[in-house]
Design a protein around this motif. Sequence first.
Motif, short mmCIF file in Angstrom:
data_model
loop_
_atom_site.label_atom_id
_atom_site.label_comp_id
_atom_site.label_asym_id
_atom_site.label_seq_id
_atom_site.Cartn_x
_atom_site.Cartn_y
_atom_site.Cartn_z
N UNK A 180 0.85 -1.17 -0.04
CA UNK A 180 0.08 -0.13 0.17
C UNK A 180 0.92 1.37 0.03
N UNK A 181 0.88 2.13 -0.98
CA UNK A 181 1.99 3.04 -1.22
C UNK A 181 1.24 4.35 -1.16
N UNK A 182 1.39 5.08 -0.10
CA UNK A 182 0.94 6.43 0.35
C UNK A 182 1.08 7.39 -0.65
N UNK A 183 -0.13 7.91 -1.69
CA UNK A 183 0.07 9.09 -2.74
C UNK A 183 -1.07 9.82 -2.47
N UNK A 184 -1.00 11.09 -1.44
CA UNK A 184 -2.03 11.96 -1.25
C UNK A 184 -2.57 12.67 -2.34
N UNK A 185 -1.60 13.03 -3.09
CA UNK A 185 -2.28 13.76 -4.40
C UNK A 185 -2.87 12.94 -5.30
N UNK A 186 -4.01 13.43 -5.94
CA UNK A 186 -4.88 12.51 -6.90
C UNK A 186 -3.95 12.64 -8.36
N UNK A 187 -3.38 13.73 -8.72
CA UNK A 187 -2.82 13.75 -9.98
C UNK A 187 -1.41 12.91 -9.83
N UNK A 188 -0.84 12.78 -8.68
CA UNK A 188 0.41 12.20 -8.39
C UNK A 188 0.11 10.57 -8.49
#
Length: 552
Positions: A246-254
């Motif tokens: 599970x990789x945390x990527x808060x930004x939707x575009x990222x």
Amino acid sequence: MKKRSRMFRIQIGWLTAALATIVLLSGCGSNETAANAPSSSLPSQDAKTDVDKQVTVAVAADPALDQLDAGAYKGAIEVHPMVYDSLVEYGEKGSIVPSLAESWDISEDGKTYTFHLRQGVVFSDGTAFNADAVKFSFDRWIGDPANSSLNVSKGLKEIKVIDEATIRFEFGEAYYPLLTELTFARPVRIISPTAVEPAGDPKGKFAKPIGTGAWVVDSYEKDQEAVLVRNPNYWGEAPRLSKIILKVIPDAQARVLALQSGSVDIAGGQSGKIPAENLELLKSDDKLSIQRSAGTSSHFLIYNYDRASLQDVNVRQAINLAIDKKGIVDKLLEGAGSEAHGLFPLTVPYVTESNNEWYGYDEDRARQLLREAGYADSDGDGIMDKDGKPLELSLVLQQTEYPEWKPIAEYVQAQLLKAGIRIRLRMLESNAYYDALWTSREYDLIIYRTYSDAYNPHAFLLSLFHSTGDTPAVAWSDSLLESLIDEAVASTDIRQRQAKYDAWFKRAREQAIYAPLYYPDDIYAVNKRVKNFKLGYASFSPIVWNELDVSK
């Protein structure tokens, strides 16, 4: 007198234009038992040695696996069912299927549930699973005020261990969704007595996540990633993957860029939403596939009933009429959803065409209602005012979990401005947003979403539209609405229950106590190297993880 029947299965029929029923397949009367599940199997040798099969999933928020207590509300809700099993699970179209309980009996008065437990099961650390472990798990949170909206907590009178494979629950009154509550992601799932310190103490401090589920926590780095690996002691069929990251990527575009680059294999759903404006871009990527299904949740505006201007039903109705719900779907969601006609979509039990009628889009009627409420544009600035005060409201939202809320809020802001209502947008980070919703109530309007599948409609209505002890309802306080939902959940007659829900929705419409916006679809983008992708039956189990595989 109580007797065993051959098979038990509760199946919630989804209600469409005509009333469907909740199907109770039983041998006789109201006494019911579950059908035996397929016999458990140990992981195959191939599953044990195939250590290179893994997928990476993008998530918007830190999964907090160091706090993944089965009896609490911390940690990613989607991970709880991966690590912890429940007595029963939420199956296709709401059916209640066996899990750690192979079968169960319900007394004729609906107050006594006896569960017959699966034998030979061990927790991931090798500790034996039995009736004592079940009682330990429930004793940890039964009676906690945080669980007062759950009847399995507030209605439970006694848990009795009959023998190591049999446990009995005694309730004070009948409550039709009780088995459904036992499928929830938390706090009803079973944790090992060795997961707390001191071990076996229901009041002990949570130490580590130890369950009987198919996955165990391997590693966790806050705000970075969490790794789950296959549980070698799992009682069921072994997962095909060896690892899920599970990789945390808060930004939707990222998250979109990570999908395109191949650094993540899966993104979407509630835990890592994909912006609607990027769907066409992702569809054109030959490395990716788009998986979509109609959901059971909806997004809507909550009114703060303590605000004087919002206590006028004409103002609440005007806000509903001033918002073009179809425009939200067509212009902002790229068709990835549908126009809201009520609080819940028709995929939710007890919601029908007749009880789900709501307000359409009529800007002229909205202005008329504001005038009837005593408002006028006295100074010609385009904003309606009353007693020298302009009709100005704050609208609170967050973007971390729901990136589409910002353009939707701006759209609502523009539409209400045309009707003469000035909206001030307040974008909050996730924790501050939930604090505003549940604790401080520092908002006039706030965007929220209903729960999904197993929680609807009873659990959501109890959670948002019902007082808890001395604490008033969160979303709207109305004593008649509270009594109607109380009567609905206590009814053992489906026709009476439907009538109570009909009355609830009718009064909600008359009083315009919320403003529905749209029903979102569940959408995922999946790398084509991932095989056997299948959406789960519940929002807290969004993907059938155990069937996922990858190309060699």
